[in-house]
Design a protein around this motif. Structure first.
Motif, PDB file in Angstrom:
ATOM      1  N   TYR A  75      36.061  55.581  36.294  1.00  5.78           N
ATOM      2  CA  TYR A  75      36.973  54.591  36.890  1.00  5.78           C
ATOM      3  C   TYR A  75      38.347  55.202  37.144  1.00  5.78           C
ATOM      4  O   TYR A  75      38.950  54.991  38.200  1.00  5.78           O
ATOM      5  CB  TYR A  75      37.068  53.398  35.948  1.00  5.78           C
ATOM      6  CG  TYR A  75      37.964  52.272  36.417  1.00  5.78           C
ATOM      7  CD1 TYR A  75      37.481  51.306  37.289  1.00  5.78           C
ATOM      8  CD2 TYR A  75      39.273  52.155  35.965  1.00  5.78           C
ATOM      9  CE1 TYR A  75      38.287  50.252  37.708  1.00  5.78           C
ATOM     10  CE2 TYR A  75      40.085  51.121  36.373  1.00  5.78           C
ATOM     11  CZ  TYR A  75      39.586  50.164  37.246  1.00  5.78           C
ATOM     12  OH  TYR A  75      40.395  49.132  37.663  1.00  5.78           O
ATOM     13  N   LEU A 102      36.447  44.826  34.537  1.00  7.27           N
ATOM     14  CA  LEU A 102      36.392  46.182  35.075  1.00  7.27           C
ATOM     15  C   LEU A 102      35.215  46.351  36.026  1.00  7.27           C
ATOM     16  O   LEU A 102      35.333  47.017  37.066  1.00  7.27           O
ATOM     17  CB  LEU A 102      36.290  47.199  33.940  1.00  7.27           C
ATOM     18  CG  LEU A 102      37.598  47.539  33.231  1.00  7.27           C
ATOM     19  CD1 LEU A 102      37.315  48.236  31.912  1.00  7.27           C
ATOM     20  CD2 LEU A 102      38.475  48.422  34.111  1.00  7.27           C
ATOM     21  N   ASP A 105      36.251  44.843  39.206  1.00 16.07           N
ATOM     22  CA  ASP A 105      37.200  45.681  39.929  1.00 16.07           C
ATOM     23  C   ASP A 105      36.501  46.876  40.574  1.00 16.07           C
ATOM     24  O   ASP A 105      36.933  47.361  41.626  1.00 16.07           O
ATOM     25  CB  ASP A 105      38.314  46.152  38.991  1.00 16.07           C
ATOM     26  CG  ASP A 105      39.601  46.479  39.742  1.00 16.07           C
ATOM     27  OD1 ASP A 105      39.920  45.750  40.717  1.00 16.07           O
ATOM     28  OD2 ASP A 105      40.278  47.448  39.375  1.00 16.07           O
TER      29      ASP A 105
END
Length: 250
Positions: A75, A102, A105
């Motif tokens: 990430y 997350l 995202d």
């Protein structure tokens, strides 16, 4: 990859250490050291952190903490497809929802804001703690902006957490996101107010709210060294009249 002598592996969290107990002792130590390096480098050298995460993954892919660390490292390097796969694997192993924002995202990073919004409305969100719910709100607002829905992004960020005067770990980022959305919508006066509020809450410098506020106020920081050099004898006539209009801003 080389491990510094000062890294013992004991630096990892107790919960992670317990997970690694399922491995042979020497292997567990090697994995722990690589996880320490991931945590140590992920902010200052994400690429190196990613390298260490791949080593840990090769050694212990069936450990949830390793899959999670690999996800964070991917990430940080904007490898969103890889990060999403690792976060999903970690979630399957643990059954927790902590990684849900997350994962959403990552969907944004892959150009799928609609999917991120679907996740923002999923039952899993209600199982998140307060910090996780705020993070999910930030992701949802970002997805709205990805889709060009600025007014919807602003409304998404309006919440009790935003209105609260108490400062929490998420306060600065929430206020900053709100200010940035307001500015993108052309509401400069309100944006300035919220950038100022973000500065008040940003005790560890996690945002550049102070720089954004200075830009809105027309404050320009000029390199003093460059000015001193321009003042030296022998410079062309008129070169010391004023600092360049596009001087460095910080």
């Amino acid at each position: 990859m080389p491990i510094p002598e000062d890294v013992t592996g004991d630096e990892i969290d107790r919960d992670v250490r317990q997970e690694l107990q399922s491995l042979p002792k020497t292997l567990a130590e090697d994995v722990a050291k690589n996880l320490v390096m991931v945590a140590r480098l992920i902010d200052e050298d994400p690429e190196a952190a990613y390298g260490y995460s791949k080593v840990a993954l090769r050694l212990a892919s069936r450990v949830a903490a390793v899959r999670e660390a690999a996800g964070f490292a991917a990430y940080a390097n904007q490898k969103y497809s890889e990060a999403l796969a690792e976060f999903r694997a970690a979630r399957r192993m643990t059954g927790t929802v902590e990684l849900w924002p997350l994962m959403a995202d990552c969907e944004r990073g892959l150009g799928r804001p609609e999917k991120a919004l679907d996740m923002a409305g999923a039952p899993e969100v209600h199982k998140l703690d307060k910090a996780g719910q705020v993070e999910m709100r930030l992701v949802a607002a970002g997805a709205r902006r990805d889709m060009g829905q600025l007014d919807a992004a602003i409304v998404t960020l309006q919440s009790p957490e935003l209105a609260s005067n108490s400062v929490q770990p998420w306060t600065a980022r929430l206020r900053y996101a709100y200010a940035d959305a307001l500015l993108a919508a052309g509401r400069e006066r309100e944006a300035r107010e919220w950038f100022a509020k973000a500065v008040e809450a940003d005790r560890d410098g996690s945002t550049d709210a102070s720089d954004r506020l200075a830009e809105l106020d027309g404050v320009e920081f000029v390199d003093a060294l460059a000015e001193d050099t321009a003042d030296e004898p022998g410079e062309a006539a008129g070169s010391t009249d004023a600092a360049p209009e596009d001087g460095d801003k910080h």
